[in-house]
Design an enzyme around this catalytic site. Structure first.
Site, mmCIF file in Angstrom:
data_model
loop_
_atom_site.group_PDB
_atom_site.id
_atom_site.type_symbol
_atom_site.label_atom_id
_atom_site.label_comp_id
_atom_site.label_asym_id
_atom_site.label_seq_id
_atom_site.Cartn_x
_atom_site.Cartn_y
_atom_site.Cartn_z
ATOM 1 N N LYS A 170 0.833 -1.211 0.000
ATOM 2 C CA LYS A 170 0.000 0.000 0.000
ATOM 3 C C LYS A 170 0.866 1.260 0.000
ATOM 4 O O LYS A 170 0.625 2.187 -0.761
ATOM 5 C CB LYS A 170 -0.933 0.026 1.229
ATOM 6 C CG LYS A 170 -1.908 -1.142 1.291
ATOM 7 C CD LYS A 170 -2.871 -1.024 2.457
ATOM 8 C CE LYS A 170 -2.223 -1.129 3.820
ATOM 9 N NZ LYS A 170 -1.584 -2.437 4.098
ATOM 10 N N ARG B 131 -10.433 0.396 7.752
ATOM 11 C CA ARG B 131 -9.943 -0.968 7.889
ATOM 12 C C ARG B 131 -10.965 -1.875 8.572
ATOM 13 O O ARG B 131 -10.675 -3.020 8.845
ATOM 14 C CB ARG B 131 -8.653 -0.932 8.707
ATOM 15 C CG ARG B 131 -7.663 -1.968 8.263
ATOM 16 C CD ARG B 131 -6.423 -1.831 9.101
ATOM 17 N NE ARG B 131 -5.554 -0.815 8.589
ATOM 18 C CZ ARG B 131 -4.243 -0.955 8.501
ATOM 19 N NH1 ARG B 131 -3.654 -2.050 8.874
ATOM 20 N NH2 ARG B 131 -3.503 0.014 8.051
ATOM 21 N N ARG C 260 12.103 -5.112 5.402
ATOM 22 C CA ARG C 260 11.649 -3.720 5.310
ATOM 23 C C ARG C 260 12.385 -2.811 6.286
ATOM 24 O O ARG C 260 12.563 -3.127 7.444
ATOM 25 C CB ARG C 260 10.146 -3.630 5.606
ATOM 26 C CG ARG C 260 9.712 -2.166 5.773
ATOM 27 C CD ARG C 260 8.264 -1.928 5.649
ATOM 28 N NE ARG C 260 7.475 -2.658 6.605
ATOM 29 C CZ ARG C 260 6.156 -2.730 6.527
ATOM 30 N NH1 ARG C 260 5.526 -2.143 5.537
ATOM 31 N NH2 ARG C 260 5.487 -3.404 7.428
ATOM 32 N N ARG D 49 -1.075 -9.521 12.849
ATOM 33 C CA ARG D 49 -1.641 -8.505 11.941
ATOM 34 C C ARG D 49 -2.375 -9.171 10.782
ATOM 35 O O ARG D 49 -3.445 -8.716 10.365
ATOM 36 C CB ARG D 49 -0.524 -7.585 11.416
ATOM 37 C CG ARG D 49 -0.074 -6.577 12.462
ATOM 38 C CD ARG D 49 1.306 -6.004 12.157
ATOM 39 N NE ARG D 49 1.374 -5.295 10.895
ATOM 40 C CZ ARG D 49 2.517 -5.023 10.264
ATOM 41 N NH1 ARG D 49 3.679 -5.411 10.774
ATOM 42 N NH2 ARG D 49 2.497 -4.372 9.135
HETATM 43 P P1 G5P Z 1 0.001 0.290 8.719
HETATM 44 O O1 G5P Z 1 1.203 1.122 8.880
HETATM 45 O O2 G5P Z 1 -1.044 0.726 7.762
HETATM 46 P P2 G5P Z 1 -0.134 -2.330 7.471
HETATM 47 O O3 G5P Z 1 0.133 -3.503 8.324
HETATM 48 O O4 G5P Z 1 -1.483 -2.221 6.952
HETATM 49 O O5 G5P Z 1 0.477 -1.178 8.378
HETATM 50 P P3 G5P Z 1 2.160 -1.985 6.012
HETATM 51 O O6 G5P Z 1 2.913 -2.949 6.891
HETATM 52 O O7 G5P Z 1 2.462 -0.521 6.158
HETATM 53 O O8 G5P Z 1 0.653 -2.240 6.175
HETATM 54 P P4 G5P Z 1 2.091 -1.797 3.143
HETATM 55 O O9 G5P Z 1 2.072 -0.315 3.249
HETATM 56 O O10 G5P Z 1 0.915 -2.470 2.547
HETATM 57 O O11 G5P Z 1 2.433 -2.482 4.535
HETATM 58 O O12 G5P Z 1 3.351 -2.290 2.331
HETATM 59 P P5 G5P Z 1 4.728 -1.541 1.929
HETATM 60 O O13 G5P Z 1 5.364 -0.929 3.125
HETATM 61 O O14 G5P Z 1 4.517 -0.689 0.727
HETATM 62 O O15 G5P Z 1 5.571 -2.818 1.460
HETATM 63 C C1 G5P Z 1 6.021 -3.773 2.403
HETATM 64 C C2 G5P Z 1 7.496 -4.088 2.139
HETATM 65 O O16 G5P Z 1 7.599 -4.782 0.904
HETATM 66 C C3 G5P Z 1 8.399 -2.855 1.987
HETATM 67 O O17 G5P Z 1 9.685 -3.147 2.509
HETATM 68 C C4 G5P Z 1 8.484 -2.649 0.456
HETATM 69 O O18 G5P Z 1 9.677 -1.982 0.060
HETATM 70 C C5 G5P Z 1 8.470 -4.110 0.008
HETATM 71 N N1 G5P Z 1 7.938 -4.369 -1.329
HETATM 72 C C6 G5P Z 1 6.925 -3.763 -2.001
HETATM 73 N N2 G5P Z 1 6.739 -4.334 -3.185
HETATM 74 C C7 G5P Z 1 7.638 -5.347 -3.286
HETATM 75 C C8 G5P Z 1 7.949 -6.322 -4.294
HETATM 76 O O19 G5P Z 1 7.348 -6.380 -5.377
HETATM 77 N N3 G5P Z 1 8.947 -7.206 -4.008
HETATM 78 C C9 G5P Z 1 9.637 -7.191 -2.827
HETATM 79 N N4 G5P Z 1 10.613 -8.096 -2.640
HETATM 80 N N5 G5P Z 1 9.388 -6.277 -1.866
HETATM 81 C C10 G5P Z 1 8.407 -5.374 -2.091
HETATM 82 O O20 G5P Z 1 -0.693 0.067 10.127
HETATM 83 C C11 G5P Z 1 0.096 -0.283 11.251
HETATM 84 C C12 G5P Z 1 -0.807 -0.518 12.445
HETATM 85 O O21 G5P Z 1 -1.508 0.692 12.758
HETATM 86 C C13 G5P Z 1 -2.836 0.406 13.183
HETATM 87 C C14 G5P Z 1 -2.934 -1.110 13.280
HETATM 88 O O22 G5P Z 1 -2.567 -1.486 14.560
HETATM 89 C C15 G5P Z 1 -1.903 -1.569 12.234
HETATM 90 O O23 G5P Z 1 -1.436 -2.874 12.499
HETATM 91 N N6 G5P Z 1 -3.782 0.947 12.188
HETATM 92 C C16 G5P Z 1 -5.119 0.919 12.319
HETATM 93 N N7 G5P Z 1 -5.915 0.406 13.301
HETATM 94 C C17 G5P Z 1 -7.251 0.518 13.112
HETATM 95 N N8 G5P Z 1 -7.800 1.088 12.017
HETATM 96 C C18 G5P Z 1 -7.049 1.611 11.009
HETATM 97 N N9 G5P Z 1 -7.622 2.172 9.931
HETATM 98 C C19 G5P Z 1 -5.634 1.541 11.151
HETATM 99 N N10 G5P Z 1 -4.605 1.933 10.372
HETATM 100 C C20 G5P Z 1 -3.486 1.560 11.013
HETATM 101 MG MG MG Z 2 2.198 1.040 4.912
#
Ligand code: G5P
Ligand code: MG
Length: 207
Positions: free
Chosen positions: A8, A81, A115, A159
């Protein structure tokens, strides 16, 4: 939307780069409260560290307050979410398109191990996929990169489970409203051109 680690943040950075929307990541917002040790941050940390979602009322108040300050053209990442968050959002704002990233959990678990993030901006790196130019340093500011507390394997498991239980129902919710488009795959560089084309043809063409 999409499971934790589905890309995302990475896809959002590209949407902002190519279409100039204002990006609001609920996770980045919560992490900045934690870093500044605010009351919201202290409360949110209890949930985030366990891999649970923060309570709906806290999250909704925070996100809606942020959106009110942004005039137009925003991109939400990680909010809503739960169905209840989506219902309150729809009473206050209009959603045009929901992009759903459909990435298998096995792929996600491997990615998250690698990451690193720049805390202040939310810029995301991956040692394999998009490493920083200088190891351990943010490309733009040169400040040190960090790993997220909730990226420990046990917390990632929690998660993903919370995603299944609480967030997955949103797919049906937005599908029923004819707003959802899903993009399945294991590589962002393959998914991204398809997302971009979809947004160009279905949204930005008329803007
Ligand atoms: P967050 O911060 O929103 P998540 O768990 O939803 O956390 P996260 O972990 O931020 O999502 P993302 O943004 O979907 O993941 O993914 P990203 O960071 O872009 O990519 C992940 C990794 O993969 C990175 O290192 C990237 O470089 C790599 N990558 C990407 N593409 C590729 C690829 O093609 N290949 C490879 N090898 N790597 C790749 O929320 C955190 C917490 O906040 C709370 C909750 O507690 C949540 O757990 N929260 C909420 N609680 C309630 N309601 C809500 N609306 C909430 N929002 C947040
Ligand atoms: Mg994120």
């Amino acid at each position: 939307m999409g499971p934790p680690g589905s890309g995302k943040g990475t896809v959002s950075e590209r949407i902002v780069r190519d279409f100039g929307l204002d990006h609001l990541s609920s996770g980045d917002l919560l992490r900045s409260h934690i870093q500044n040790n605010t009351d919201i941050g202290k409360e949110a940390k209890k949930y985030i560290d366990k891999g649970h979602l923060v309570p709906d009322n806290l999250m909704v108040d925070l996100a809606l307050k942020e959106l009110e300050q942004r005039k137009s053209g925003w991109l939400l990442d990680g909010f809503p979410r739960t169905v209840s968050q989506a219902e309150v959002l729809s009473q206050n704002q209009t959603i045009d398109i929901v992009v759903n990233l459909d990435v298998p959990f096995e792929t996600i678990i491997e990615r998250i191990k690698q990451r690193w993030i720049h805390f202040a901006s939310g810029r995301v790196y991956n040692l394999e996929f998009n490493p920083p130019k200088v190891p351990g340093k943010d490309d733009i500011t040169g400040e040190p990169l960090m790993q997220r507390e909730d990226d420990k394997p046990e917390t990632v498991k929690a998660r993903l489970q919370k995603y299944e239980e609480q967030t997955k129902p949103l797919i049906e919710y937005y599908s029923n409203l004819n707003k959802l488009q899903s993009f399945a795959g294991t590589e962002t560089n393959v998914i991204w051109p398809v997302v971009k084309k979809y947004l160009e043809e279905n949204f930005f063409k008329n803007k």
